[in-house]
Design a protein around this motif. Sequence first.
Motif, PDB file in Angstrom:
ATOM      1  N   PHE A  36       7.564   3.195 -16.046  1.00  0.00           N
ATOM      2  CA  PHE A  36       6.727   3.604 -17.207  1.00  0.00           C
ATOM      3  C   PHE A  36       5.233   3.528 -16.061  1.00  0.00           C
ATOM      4  CE2 PHE A  36       9.649   4.227 -20.308  1.00  0.00           C
ATOM      5  CZ  PHE A  36       9.686   5.633 -20.254  1.00  0.00           C
ATOM      6  N   ARG A  37       5.318   1.950 -16.892  1.00  0.00           N
ATOM      7  CA  ARG A  37       3.889   1.438 -16.220  1.00  0.00           C
ATOM      8  C   ARG A  37       3.278   1.415 -14.623  1.00  0.00           C
ATOM      9  NH1 ARG A  37       2.213  -4.693 -17.549  1.00  0.00           N
ATOM     10  NH2 ARG A  37       0.007  -3.351 -17.376  1.00  0.00           N
ATOM     11  N   LEU A  38       4.601   1.516 -13.465  1.00  0.00           N
ATOM     12  CA  LEU A  38       4.045   1.778 -12.482  1.00  0.00           C
ATOM     13  C   LEU A  38       4.100   3.376 -11.690  1.00  0.00           C
ATOM     14  CD1 LEU A  38       5.885  -1.082 -11.088  1.00  0.00           C
ATOM     15  CD2 LEU A  38       3.207  -1.256 -11.307  1.00  0.00           C
ATOM     16  N   ASP A  39       4.882   4.034 -12.653  1.00  0.00           N
ATOM     17  CA  ASP A  39       5.009   5.569 -12.581  1.00  0.00           C
ATOM     18  C   ASP A  39       3.611   6.394 -12.166  1.00  0.00           C
ATOM     19  OD1 ASP A  39       6.237   7.436 -11.445  1.00  0.00           O
ATOM     20  OD2 ASP A  39       7.988   7.793 -12.980  1.00  0.00           O
ATOM     21  N   TYR A  40       3.098   6.496 -10.931  1.00  0.00           N
ATOM     22  CA  TYR A  40       1.817   7.703 -11.527  1.00  0.00           C
ATOM     23  C   TYR A  40       1.670   8.446 -10.198  1.00  0.00           C
ATOM     24  CZ  TYR A  40       0.416   5.070 -15.457  1.00  0.00           C
ATOM     25  OH  TYR A  40       0.481   4.317 -16.687  1.00  0.00           O
ATOM     26  N   ASN A  41       0.763   9.048  -9.283  1.00  0.00           N
ATOM     27  CA  ASN A  41       0.618  10.233  -8.596  1.00  0.00           C
ATOM     28  C   ASN A  41      -0.662   9.603  -7.784  1.00  0.00           C
ATOM     29  OD1 ASN A  41       0.570  12.252  -6.976  1.00  0.00           O
ATOM     30  ND2 ASN A  41      -0.183  13.304  -8.289  1.00  0.00           N
ATOM     31  N   LEU A  42      -0.527   8.873  -7.016  1.00  0.00           N
ATOM     32  CA  LEU A  42      -1.438   7.605  -6.468  1.00  0.00           C
ATOM     33  C   LEU A  42      -1.259   7.629  -5.535  1.00  0.00           C
ATOM     34  CD1 LEU A  42      -1.585   4.840  -9.166  1.00  0.00           C
ATOM     35  CD2 LEU A  42      -2.828   6.669  -9.272  1.00  0.00           C
ATOM     36  N   ASP A  43      -2.500   7.350  -4.652  1.00  0.00           N
ATOM     37  CA  ASP A  43      -2.421   7.407  -3.098  1.00  0.00           C
ATOM     38  C   ASP A  43      -3.784   5.941  -2.191  1.00  0.00           C
ATOM     39  OD1 ASP A  43      -4.723   8.260  -2.771  1.00  0.00           O
ATOM     40  OD2 ASP A  43      -4.114  10.167  -2.610  1.00  0.00           O
ATOM     41  N   GLU A  44      -3.931   6.152  -1.517  1.00  0.00           N
ATOM     42  CA  GLU A  44      -4.630   5.187  -0.633  1.00  0.00           C
ATOM     43  C   GLU A  44      -6.081   5.262  -0.883  1.00  0.00           C
ATOM     44  OE1 GLU A  44      -3.900   8.001   3.002  1.00  0.00           O
ATOM     45  OE2 GLU A  44      -2.522   7.612   0.940  1.00  0.00           O
ATOM     46  N   ASN A  45      -6.532   6.405  -1.593  1.00  0.00           N
ATOM     47  CA  ASN A  45      -7.686   7.154  -2.160  1.00  0.00           C
ATOM     48  C   ASN A  45      -7.593   7.000  -3.667  1.00  0.00           C
ATOM     49  OD1 ASN A  45      -8.217   7.587   1.030  1.00  0.00           O
ATOM     50  ND2 ASN A  45      -7.639   9.263  -0.207  1.00  0.00           N
ATOM     51  N   SER A  46      -6.977   6.421  -4.713  1.00  0.00           N
ATOM     52  CA  SER A  46      -6.685   6.375  -6.021  1.00  0.00           C
ATOM     53  C   SER A  46      -7.605   5.170  -6.639  1.00  0.00           C
ATOM     54  CB  SER A  46      -5.592   6.380  -6.547  1.00  0.00           C
ATOM     55  OG  SER A  46      -4.756   7.718  -6.239  1.00  0.00           O
ATOM     56  N   ILE A  47      -8.320   5.144  -7.172  1.00  0.00           N
ATOM     57  CA  ILE A  47      -9.518   4.425  -8.032  1.00  0.00           C
ATOM     58  C   ILE A  47      -8.532   3.890  -8.930  1.00  0.00           C
ATOM     59  CG2 ILE A  47     -11.181   4.009  -8.974  1.00  0.00           C
ATOM     60  CD1 ILE A  47     -11.569   5.123  -5.906  1.00  0.00           C
ATOM     61  N   VAL A  48      -8.502   2.674  -9.383  1.00  0.00           N
ATOM     62  CA  VAL A  48      -7.617   2.150  -9.957  1.00  0.00           C
ATOM     63  C   VAL A  48      -8.219   1.204 -11.196  1.00  0.00           C
ATOM     64  CG1 VAL A  48      -5.338   1.090 -10.935  1.00  0.00           C
ATOM     65  CG2 VAL A  48      -5.843   2.351  -8.964  1.00  0.00           C
ATOM     66  N   LEU A  49      -8.740   0.793 -11.919  1.00  0.00           N
ATOM     67  CA  LEU A  49      -9.161   0.042 -12.753  1.00  0.00           C
ATOM     68  C   LEU A  49      -8.197  -0.510 -13.887  1.00  0.00           C
ATOM     69  CD1 LEU A  49     -12.000   1.459 -12.188  1.00  0.00           C
ATOM     70  CD2 LEU A  49     -12.316   1.148 -14.736  1.00  0.00           C
ATOM     71  N   ASP A  50      -8.591  -2.391 -13.591  1.00  0.00           N
ATOM     72  CA  ASP A  50      -7.022  -3.146 -14.439  1.00  0.00           C
ATOM     73  C   ASP A  50      -8.038  -3.937 -15.178  1.00  0.00           C
ATOM     74  OD1 ASP A  50      -5.135  -4.848 -15.296  1.00  0.00           O
ATOM     75  OD2 ASP A  50      -4.824  -5.224 -13.578  1.00  0.00           O
ATOM     76  N   LEU A  51      -8.320  -3.743 -16.317  1.00  0.00           N
ATOM     77  CA  LEU A  51      -8.649  -4.451 -17.354  1.00  0.00           C
ATOM     78  C   LEU A  51      -8.615  -4.933 -18.399  1.00  0.00           C
ATOM     79  CD1 LEU A  51     -10.152  -1.473 -16.817  1.00  0.00           C
ATOM     80  CD2 LEU A  51     -11.316  -2.333 -19.230  1.00  0.00           C
ATOM     81  N   GLY A  52      -8.480  -6.304 -17.907  1.00  0.00           N
ATOM     82  CA  GLY A  52      -7.920  -7.777 -18.117  1.00  0.00           C
ATOM     83  C   GLY A  52      -6.750  -8.235 -17.290  1.00  0.00           C
ATOM     84  N   GLY A  53      -7.004  -8.426 -16.617  1.00  0.00           N
ATOM     85  CA  GLY A  53      -6.098  -9.349 -15.229  1.00  0.00           C
ATOM     86  C   GLY A  53      -5.354  -9.982 -15.261  1.00  0.00           C
ATOM     87  N   TYR A  54      -5.430 -11.237 -15.637  1.00  0.00           N
ATOM     88  CA  TYR A  54      -4.755 -12.410 -16.450  1.00  0.00           C
ATOM     89  C   TYR A  54      -4.397 -12.790 -15.158  1.00  0.00           C
ATOM     90  CZ  TYR A  54      -0.761 -15.491 -18.296  1.00  0.00           C
ATOM     91  OH  TYR A  54      -0.315 -15.753 -18.925  1.00  0.00           O
ATOM     92  N   GLU A  55      -2.973 -12.630 -14.773  1.00  0.00           N
ATOM     93  CA  GLU A  55      -2.255 -13.273 -13.746  1.00  0.00           C
ATOM     94  C   GLU A  55      -2.455 -12.622 -11.939  1.00  0.00           C
ATOM     95  OE1 GLU A  55       1.630 -14.822 -14.673  1.00  0.00           O
ATOM     96  OE2 GLU A  55       0.676 -16.651 -15.128  1.00  0.00           O
ATOM     97  N   GLY A  56      -2.809 -10.561 -12.277  1.00  0.00           N
ATOM     98  CA  GLY A  56      -2.938 -10.010 -11.194  1.00  0.00           C
ATOM     99  C   GLY A  56      -1.697  -9.077 -10.657  1.00  0.00           C
ATOM    100  N   GLN A  57      -0.888  -9.607 -11.575  1.00  0.00           N
ATOM    101  CA  GLN A  57       0.817  -9.044 -10.902  1.00  0.00           C
ATOM    102  C   GLN A  57       0.740  -7.592 -11.214  1.00  0.00           C
ATOM    103  OE1 GLN A  57       2.687 -10.730  -9.887  1.00  0.00           O
ATOM    104  NE2 GLN A  57       3.357  -8.486  -9.239  1.00  0.00           N
TER     105      GLN A  57
END
Length: 219
Positions: A36-57
């Motif tokens: 679920f957490r990785l299944d999205y309609n994204l590509d190399e032009n998509s913008i993704v924000l990660d709020l709460g990076g922790y270890e960056g995994q």
Amino acid sequence: MILTIVRKIRNSIPGFEEKQFLRVKPWVLCQGDKTFRLDYNLDENSIVLDLGGYEGQWASDIFSKYQSHVYIFEPYTPFFENIKNRFLKNEKIRVFNFGLASKSSDSYLSFNGDNTSSYINKGESVPIKLVDFMEFYDSQNFKLIDLIKINIEGAEYDLLESLIIRGELSKMKNIQVQFHDFVPNAEKRVAEIRSKLKLTHKPTYIFDFVWENWELISD
């Protein structure tokens, strides 16, 4: 095998409540972190924000799968430094030593491993910097955020409530959020936030107080 992992999770966390164990169990059984957490309609032009990076995994997994532009926000400096070094040679992953919030401020959080939070008074208290979400959004000239992940240990309520009041939710195609129940009136606030989210987004999965995702409704 998976049930053994679930039990290990419960046994490895002091004071892990049966209620939360029952919440997490179905998530683990369907391997939600890998599906679920990785299944999205994204590509190399998509913008993704990660709020709460922790270890960056999570950011690493998203980039490996889609090669998107990833912005990571981690206000706790030791975590920030580790993430920055991890992606030092990746120009498409940017790391910021502040959190995005409902308003800009200097704040404090209690450091307690991956449960570091401004809402739990346990562990070492450290100063952090918070930046108004929309101020950062405007500074980057974003048109649409394809995916925002929010895991900010209790501050998700104030942030989402602020974005709802400002009418800014339509600028986010997917909102992946983990709500935390140690915040006062958590269940009531979650219900109210979801009722507002339904005006612009539809849920693609909901595991109460584990993870859920809301996708922008197409015109």
